[in-house]
Scaffold this active site. Structure first.
Site, mmCIF file in Angstrom:
data_model
loop_
_atom_site.group_PDB
_atom_site.id
_atom_site.type_symbol
_atom_site.label_atom_id
_atom_site.label_comp_id
_atom_site.label_asym_id
_atom_site.label_seq_id
_atom_site.Cartn_x
_atom_site.Cartn_y
_atom_site.Cartn_z
ATOM 1 C CB CYS A 1 -0.949 -0.013 1.204
ATOM 2 S SG CYS A 1 -1.997 1.460 1.294
ATOM 3 C CB CYS B 1 -0.534 2.504 4.045
ATOM 4 S SG CYS B 1 -2.036 1.872 3.318
ATOM 5 C CG ASP B 2 3.216 1.185 4.458
ATOM 6 O OD1 ASP B 2 2.823 1.686 5.525
ATOM 7 O OD2 ASP B 2 2.954 0.023 4.116
#
Ligand code: NDP
Length: 320
Positions: A142, A145-146
């Site tokens: 992701c 997200c990261d």
């Protein structure tokens, strides 16, 4: 089933325990629907397989995925939700909005007036040992997200669909360089998305390229060994982040032939609501969303599903 076995009846049964399922539980419990959540085989869902979560509002210092999901669970339980470990193995939904039947772990039968499906989706992985070893330590499925953790660094992303194209351009804004690993000599993504990738100067596309091994120092990712499947030439790219964007599989096997789904298996809900094609059955979170796939959007649709379940029951009870 043993004829003497008592079948438990619920007002609201929630299948799945990610942000969507637990948020639905918080709202349903506060509305006195006495929800029961069956967690599935990964209690807490996809977030329990990540490390830091920095983009969920309310956690200014960030939080780890597993701790955040424990918080979700505790909040749902505080209002009387019963959380049970168990996996739905069979469903028999009443087409006319009657009583729905769900079998848990092949043994226990539960009936319910409303069912909220929050079974999520599962990211596809390449299946390399090194990918598993460094998952959460440089390997991620992701980018939204990261990606932030790799600000100013060099990263690689594998995949050539719309997700990979979108995530590559997202990463390109944060990172110094993005190596895009495409296994064929062309993209699968839509023309507009390909155009965007081709017009981003710090994305380097490696066509006909397959990942052989993700390299690391035992703690974090330091590179990736790739191979050109036309020339058989191998190469090492120095990177600190490796993103896998080769698609997701919605967890909908159980509902095939029963609930409406698109050609890739995502549940289809009615426009702007979480209602499925069966009255009293609602779907929220990643199981019905192949676009946003964020914890906060999943939580949002979980809230919607519980509110809709409550209204559905109120209308039914008043004979509307
Ligand atoms: P897709 O299934 O469309 O694409 C997966 C990509 O990963 C393909 O390019 C495929 O390669 C590649 N791939 C699969 N397995 C491997 C492997 N083992 N090694 C290397 N590459 C691999 O998935 P997406 O998640 O991209 O998209 C899913 C759906 O969601 C699509 O319908 C898409 O249009 C939609 N979507 C829409 C968005 C939007 O509208 N903004 C954003 C994101 C998704 P190959 O092409 O060679 O098969």
């Amino acid at each position: 089933m043993n004829a003497e076995q008592e079948i438990e009846h619920l007002k609201c049964l929630i299948i799945g325990s990610g942000p969507a399922g637990y948020t639905a539980a918080i709202y349903a419990a506060r509305a006195d629907l006495k929800p029961v959540v069956y967690t599935g085989i990964v209690p807490g869902g996809q977030l329990t397989q990540t490390t830091e979560v920095d983009n969920f509002p309310g956690y200014p210092q960030g939080i780890t995925g597993p701790v955040m999901m424990e918080d979700f669970r505790a909040q749902a339980e505080r209002f009387g939700t019963e959380v049970r470990f168990g996996y739905a193995t069979k469903v028999d939904f009443s087409k006319d909005g009657g009583i729905h039947t769900v079998v848990i772990d092949g043994t226990k039968t539960v009936t319910a007036d409303t069912v909220i499906i929050a079974t999520g989706a599962t990211a596809k992985w390449l299946g390399l040992e090194s990918e598993e070893k460094y998952n959460g330590f440089g390997v991620s499925a992701c980018a939204v997200c990261d990606g932030f953790f790799f600000k100013g660094q060099d990263v690689a992303i594998v995949g050539a669909g719309d997700t990979a194209a979108e995530e590559a351009t997202y990463l390109a804004k944060l990172c110094n360089k993005v190596h895009m690993l495409v296994r064929r000599d062309e993209f699968r993504a839509s023309k507009a998305m390909i155009h965007r990738v081709l017009n981003t100067p710090n994305i380097e596309i490696h066509y006909n390229t397959e990942t052989q091994e993700i390299l690391g120092d035992g703690q974090v990712v330091t590179g990736v060994r790739v191979k050109n499947n036309k020339t058989q030439e191998e190469n090492v790219l120095d990177i600190t982040g490796f993103f896998v964007a080769i698609g997701h599989t919605p967890n909908t096997e159980l509902f095939k032939g029963i609930l409406d789904m698109d050609e890739t298996g995502y549940l289809i809900t009615k426009p702007n609501v979480t209602a499925t094609n069966i009255p009293g059955v609602f779907a929220c979170g990643d199981v019905q969303d192949n676009v946003y796939r964020q914890a906060v959007t999943a939580a949002g649709t979980g809230c919607m599903a519980a509110l809709e379940a409550e209204r559905y029951l109120a209308a039914k009870e008043s004979g509307e």
